[in-house]
Design a protein around this motif. Structure first.
Motif, PDB file in Angstrom:
ATOM      1  N   ALA A 153     -10.378   4.690  -4.459  1.00 30.09           N
ATOM      2  CA  ALA A 153     -10.210   5.809  -5.389  1.00 30.09           C
ATOM      3  C   ALA A 153      -8.732   6.162  -5.527  1.00 30.09           C
ATOM      4  O   ALA A 153      -8.249   6.454  -6.623  1.00 30.09           O
ATOM      5  CB  ALA A 153     -11.011   7.012  -4.918  1.00 30.09           C
ATOM      6  N   GLN A 154      -8.008   6.104  -4.424  1.00 32.85           N
ATOM      7  CA  GLN A 154      -6.579   6.410  -4.431  1.00 32.85           C
ATOM      8  C   GLN A 154      -5.770   5.314  -5.119  1.00 32.85           C
ATOM      9  O   GLN A 154      -4.817   5.595  -5.843  1.00 32.85           O
ATOM     10  CB  GLN A 154      -6.083   6.611  -3.001  1.00 32.85           C
ATOM     11  CG  GLN A 154      -4.614   6.957  -2.911  1.00 32.85           C
ATOM     12  CD  GLN A 154      -4.152   7.167  -1.474  1.00 32.85           C
ATOM     13  OE1 GLN A 154      -4.953   7.255  -0.551  1.00 32.85           O
ATOM     14  NE2 GLN A 154      -2.858   7.234  -1.279  1.00 32.85           N
ATOM     15  N   LEU A 155      -6.115   4.048  -4.905  1.00 35.50           N
ATOM     16  CA  LEU A 155      -5.340   2.940  -5.441  1.00 35.50           C
ATOM     17  C   LEU A 155      -5.590   2.709  -6.929  1.00 35.50           C
ATOM     18  O   LEU A 155      -4.720   2.196  -7.623  1.00 35.50           O
ATOM     19  CB  LEU A 155      -5.645   1.651  -4.674  1.00 35.50           C
ATOM     20  CG  LEU A 155      -5.251   1.629  -3.205  1.00 35.50           C
ATOM     21  CD1 LEU A 155      -5.670   0.311  -2.572  1.00 35.50           C
ATOM     22  CD2 LEU A 155      -3.766   1.865  -3.036  1.00 35.50           C
ATOM     23  N   PRO A 206       1.921  -2.777   5.782  1.00 37.21           N
ATOM     24  CA  PRO A 206       2.314  -2.579   4.377  1.00 37.21           C
ATOM     25  C   PRO A 206       1.379  -3.219   3.352  1.00 37.21           C
ATOM     26  O   PRO A 206       1.165  -2.649   2.279  1.00 37.21           O
ATOM     27  CB  PRO A 206       3.714  -3.187   4.313  1.00 37.21           C
ATOM     28  CG  PRO A 206       4.260  -2.955   5.689  1.00 37.21           C
ATOM     29  CD  PRO A 206       3.077  -3.179   6.604  1.00 37.21           C
ATOM     30  N   ARG A 207       0.796  -4.402   3.663  1.00 35.01           N
ATOM     31  CA  ARG A 207      -0.121  -5.037   2.711  1.00 35.01           C
ATOM     32  C   ARG A 207      -1.435  -5.490   3.336  1.00 35.01           C
ATOM     33  O   ARG A 207      -2.208  -6.198   2.697  1.00 35.01           O
ATOM     34  CB  ARG A 207       0.551  -6.241   2.046  1.00 35.01           C
ATOM     35  CG  ARG A 207       1.701  -5.877   1.144  1.00 35.01           C
ATOM     36  CD  ARG A 207       2.203  -7.068   0.344  1.00 35.01           C
ATOM     37  NE  ARG A 207       2.620  -8.157   1.221  1.00 35.01           N
ATOM     38  CZ  ARG A 207       2.672  -9.431   0.851  1.00 35.01           C
ATOM     39  NH1 ARG A 207       2.343  -9.783  -0.368  1.00 35.01           N
ATOM     40  NH2 ARG A 207       3.072 -10.354   1.692  1.00 35.01           N
ATOM     41  N   LEU A 259       0.849  -1.191   0.000  1.00 38.46           N
ATOM     42  CA  LEU A 259       0.000   0.000   0.000  1.00 38.46           C
ATOM     43  C   LEU A 259       0.886   1.244   0.000  1.00 38.46           C
ATOM     44  O   LEU A 259       2.046   1.179   0.415  1.00 38.46           O
ATOM     45  CB  LEU A 259      -0.899  -0.015   1.236  1.00 38.46           C
ATOM     46  CG  LEU A 259      -1.928  -1.145   1.259  1.00 38.46           C
ATOM     47  CD1 LEU A 259      -2.470  -1.358   2.658  1.00 38.46           C
ATOM     48  CD2 LEU A 259      -3.042  -0.854   0.274  1.00 38.46           C
ATOM     49  N   PRO A 260       0.353   2.376  -0.429  1.00 40.74           N
ATOM     50  CA  PRO A 260       1.149   3.610  -0.410  1.00 40.74           C
ATOM     51  C   PRO A 260       1.600   3.949   1.020  1.00 40.74           C
ATOM     52  O   PRO A 260       0.846   3.787   1.980  1.00 40.74           O
ATOM     53  CB  PRO A 260       0.180   4.674  -0.927  1.00 40.74           C
ATOM     54  CG  PRO A 260      -0.894   3.924  -1.649  1.00 40.74           C
ATOM     55  CD  PRO A 260      -0.986   2.585  -0.992  1.00 40.74           C
ATOM     56  N   ALA A 261       2.818   4.423   1.135  1.00 39.59           N
ATOM     57  CA  ALA A 261       3.349   4.818   2.448  1.00 39.59           C
ATOM     58  C   ALA A 261       2.516   5.958   3.015  1.00 39.59           C
ATOM     59  O   ALA A 261       2.051   6.826   2.286  1.00 39.59           O
ATOM     60  CB  ALA A 261       4.807   5.254   2.315  1.00 39.59           C
TER      61      ALA A 261
END
Length: 179
Positions: free
Chosen positions: A158-160, A130-131, A110-112
């Motif tokens: 929406a972000q991913l 992290p995942r 995932l994004p930091a």
């Protein structure tokens, strides 16, 4: 051989039906050993040689060839799942609360610095790893527990973007995977 835990996304929904005995046979024919399914929703414990990417690809290819549709696989090693079980955040929940515990697992990091606004007493994000995202769903007046989870996670998706592969499991299922 190493032990791997495979979580199949979106099977036994609608026309995407897979009998667990047939899944086991399919994976054994593909060369996996000690194949065991856990609950009828696409959770598989197996042994295999190789790295995570190769095993994931082999699983997805075998399943598509056998059943005629693509199935995304979120894969965890035995060590990764053991770490999840040992370090989960669910002990922070009130033991008297009427709550269900879930983990949303992703195949990629995932994004930091990711933050998700939750709804305390309804759908709470307990921790983001992290995942993996650990979620508590509280029983609502209509008797449901996870009715609000999609709304809470909508900004995340929406972000991913569309390429993210994830699957959610009840924590009780995760606890059974290494048994």
């Amino acid at each position: 051989m190493a032990i791997w835990l495979a979580f199949l996304r979106g099977i036994n929904l609608g026309k995407r039906q897979v009998k667990m005995a047939e899944l086991r046979t399919c994976l054994e024919a593909a060369g996996f050993v000690a194949v065991k399914t856990v609950v009828a929703s696409g959770n598989v414990r197996l042994e295999a040689e190789g790295g995570a990417d190769a095993i994931k690809g082999k699983l997805e290819t075998a399943i598509e060839a056998q059943f005629g549709f693509k199935v995304g696989v979120v894969l965890r090693s035995q060590a990764e799942l053991k770490a999840m079980l040992d370090k989960h955040p669910f002990d922070t929940l009130d033991p008297k609360a009427d709550v269900t515990r879930h983990v949303l697992m992703f195949d990629q990091p995932l994004p930091a610095g990711l933050r998700i606004e939750d709804r305390p007493g309804h759908t709470e994000i307990l921790r983001i790893d992290p995942r993996d995202i650990y979620i508590a769903g509280y029983r609502q007046p209509n008797g449901r527990y996870t009715e609000g989870v999609e709304e809470v996670l909508k900004p995340l998706y929406a972000q991913l973007g569309k390429g993210a592969l994830d699957t959610m499991r009840n924590w009780n299922t995760i606890e059974k995977m290494l048994a």
